[in-house]
Structure formats: C-alpha cells, structure tokens
Design a protein around this motif. Structure first.
Motif, PDB file in Angstrom:
ATOM      1  N   TRP A  73       1.047  -0.462  -0.062  1.00  0.00           N
ATOM      2  CA  TRP A  73       0.439  -0.363   0.049  1.00  0.00           C
ATOM      3  C   TRP A  73       1.057   1.225  -0.190  1.00  0.00           C
ATOM      4  O   TRP A  73       0.313   2.439  -0.934  1.00  0.00           O
ATOM      5  N   TYR A 341      -7.477   5.303   0.722  1.00  0.00           N
ATOM      6  CA  TYR A 341      -6.705   4.394  -0.323  1.00  0.00           C
ATOM      7  C   TYR A 341      -6.766   3.156   0.717  1.00  0.00           C
ATOM      8  O   TYR A 341      -7.556   2.048  -0.449  1.00  0.00           O
ATOM      9  N   ILE A 342      -5.857   2.076   1.694  1.00  0.00           N
ATOM     10  CA  ILE A 342      -6.769   1.032   2.001  1.00  0.00           C
ATOM     11  C   ILE A 342      -7.824   0.311   2.204  1.00  0.00           C
ATOM     12  O   ILE A 342      -7.694  -0.753   1.892  1.00  0.00           O
ATOM     13  N   GLY A 347      -7.415  -0.658  -2.784  1.00  0.00           N
ATOM     14  CA  GLY A 347      -6.270  -1.330  -1.913  1.00  0.00           C
ATOM     15  C   GLY A 347      -6.824  -2.598  -1.690  1.00  0.00           C
ATOM     16  O   GLY A 347      -6.209  -3.419  -1.286  1.00  0.00           O
TER      17      GLY A 347
END
Length: 375
Positions: A73, A341-342, A347
């Motif tokens: 990530w 994002y993750i 992600g």
C-alpha cells in the motif's frame, strides 16, 4: 474517462505484480518473515489515489501480520502522493498500541481490538475523542502437518485441541481415523509444535479452541502458550521449519508459511464440507463476524464456531487504530488519505493475491464512512 480507465488498469496490474512478491507475515509480536523487498514489483496509478492536502511524514507502528500489505500500500500511495513519506515499523501489536496511546504515531496496527484501559489512555492524546478500531486486513491461520503418505487430512476442533493438549499422541488414533476413513494413517507419534514467543497468532489460534472445544482446551488463552508438552519454536518461520523437519509434526502458522511440502488441515466445522485455509475462506468467516464496537468503533467478534459453507474459522483481523477526533492537524490529511486508499476497492483488491483476506463489503463500507469523518 479514458485516462481513469487506464489508471485503474495500471493499479490492477500493480496488484497482480505484487502478489508474487509478498507473503503473510507473523502477527502481534511475530517476525516479518524476512521475505526481502516485498514491494519491489508493486506499481501505482497516480489517478487512483486521492491525495488531498496530504504531505510530510506519516509515522505508524504495530502488527507485523499486516506488514507486507502495508508495504504494498505504501508503495502505491507514495508514488501517487509524492509529498508524503509513510513509515510503518511493524514492531508488533502491543508496541503499536503503546506508541499510539503515547502520541508517538498517527495510527497503529493491532491484531486485537483496543481494551477498555487502552481506550481510556487514548483519550489523553485524542483531544475531544478516543482511539477507534478500523478492521482493514484479514488472515487465515493454517494448521500445517508433515506426515509421510498423508496428503489430505481432516480434523475438527475437539481433535485439534486434544492433539495440542497432549491427549491424542499417535496419528492412527481412533478419533483421527474416524475423520479420515480413507487415509493411510501411520503408527507414528504426533509432534505438536507451538510458539515459544508471545504471539498474536497463538492468541487467535487458542481463541478458536476456547470457543469451539472448551472442554478439551481448559485454558484462558492469550499471546503466551499455556498448554504443557509439545515442541516450541520462535516465530511462525521457526514453527514451520520444525514441522518441515519432523515426520509426524503438526503446528499452527500464517498461511504463507504453510508451503514447501507441508500439508494443511481441512477443518470440519459442521458445514457441508471441510474447509481448508484460504483468503476467500477467511473473508467468509469475517463476513459472519459481529460488530461489537460502539459509536465509530468497528471492533469485530469473530464467530469461531461458524458453520457457514466455505468459511475458514481460524481467522484473525488486523485493525488500524486512529483517533476519531483530535488527530494532530499536521498529520490528519495524510492519515485520512492513506487510510482512505487502503480501505478502497483498489487497496483491498491487492490482499487476496498476497495471502491476506479482504474485509467483506458489508464491513469495509462502514470503515470508509468512518474514515471520511475523522477530524
């Protein structure tokens, strides 16, 4: 639109590329597996990450179970948001929570949800708020074995408990034969391996035994191994090595370590068919979990006794721990951008290819909403 499609395709290719380079590492205070540069083949698509005002250094620490996922990530995120440097140590769940409650890191990773006293401690550094648990990474714990001539092995919770508690000591025991009527079980001593160090893997493995075979596993559980006898080794890599070198051995470890000649036990959960450890099976088990956190906290209670078809019950969840309110102003934009994002589809999409389990949609949707409300 064409550019967006190209960016999404590029990230998909990056997820596929990284899948060959990563492996699930040990959890809690476990080692990170020593797999080298686990993100060397990861690529990022700049348009797929929303950087906002993210900048500066983002410090984090905690569970090493998720370290390789974090590395992947970070690779993608920092390529897209080149004004941010993310430093995740992976020192272990306990160290991460301590660093968080002492205000040393923006967020922490932990294989266990915050305890009440840890929530109280977090209120000192989360001005007007407190630390909350955001489930982000799942992972199956395999029961791996080395028995010559036995390629498929089915066990249930009581039998596993008796093996690791020294009550079943030979591979041709009647209880094992009953579960494996077609297997050629040898007259061979069972050599159970457990962790010698305090480990989140041990904690989660024994939680399963306590929940499903309490009469055969009369221990309170925790990160330290409590049963007597058996062989011990440090780290999941040590347990895996011991099992590989010993005919008749059995041990518990993260799925990525159960390779190179080791078999993995299919668990008879009472579902329509026994279930082997897999990312998909872990995700199905997490989908059967219950959210027990209150307010913005999304702590989960795993249903270790699940009978859902395809659900693998010996599964752990790693949380990202962050302030719901009162985050430091200089690190809040980067924290939100990275967590956003993750938790995103992109992600989470990386995880299944690298021996992790994505968090089910019903839960990760709530995580995404919570992230947007961080302040």
């Amino acid at each position: 639109m064409k550019l967006q499609r190209m960016n999404r395709r590029a990230l998909t290719l990056g997820a596929l590329a990284v899948s060959g380079a990563l492996a699930l590492t040990a959890c809690g205070s476990d080692e990170t597996g020593g797999s080298g540069d686990s993100t060397s083949s990861a690529t990022a698509a700049a348009g797929s990450v929303k950087c906002d005002d993210a900048k500066g250094q983002l410090l984090a620490d905690g569970s090493s179970a998720q370290k390789n996922a974090i590395d992947a990530w970070v690779k993608n995120f920092t390529q897209a948001c080149n004004g941010v440097q993310v430093n995740y140590k992976g020192s272990g769940s306990g160290a991460g929570v301590t660093a968080f409650t002492q205000g040393q890191v923006a967020f922490a990773g932990s294989d266990s949800a915050l305890k009440p006293e840890e929530v109280t401690a977090s209120q000192k550094i989360c001005s007007g708020g407190q630390g909350i648990d955001l489930p982000m990474v799942g992972g199956p714990i395999a029961v791996a074995y080395n028995v010559s001539g036995v390629d498929n092995l089915v066990l249930d919770a009581p039998t596993i408990a008796k093996i690791f508690n020294g009550k079943i000591t030979n591979w041709n025991d009647a209880a094992i034969k009953k579960l494996n009527p077609d297997a050629k079980l040898p007259d061979l001593k069972i050599q159970p391996y457990h962790r010698s160090d305090e480990s989140g893997t041990t904690d989660n493995f024994t939680k399963y035994l306590i929940a499903t075979a309490k009469s055969d596993w009369p221990y309170s559980g925790g990160k330290a191994w409590q049963a007597k006898g058996g062989q011990s080794a440090s780290g999941s890599s040590g347990v895996a090595q011991g099992v590989k070198q010993t005919n008749g051995a059995i041990g518990y470890m993260e799925l990525s370590y159960a390779k190179d000649g080791l078999g993995t036990v299919a668990i008879d959960t009472g579902a329509s068919a026994p279930v082997k450890a897999s990312s998909d099976g872990a995700t199905k088990a997490i989908a059967d979990a219950q959210i027990v956190g209150t307010g913005n906290d999304l702590a989960l209670k795993i249903n270790y006794a699940t009978k859902a078809d395809g659900a693998y019950p010996i599964t752990l969840v790693t949380y990202e721990i962050v302030c719901d309110k009162g985050n430091k102003a200089d690190s809040l934009p980067a924290t939100k951008a990275f967590l956003r994002y993750i938790a995103s589809e992109e992600g989470q999409g990386i995880l299944s290819g690298i021996d992790y389990a994505p968090i089910p949609d019903s839960i990760i949707t709530k995580v995404r909403t919570t992230i947007e409300g961080l302040s």
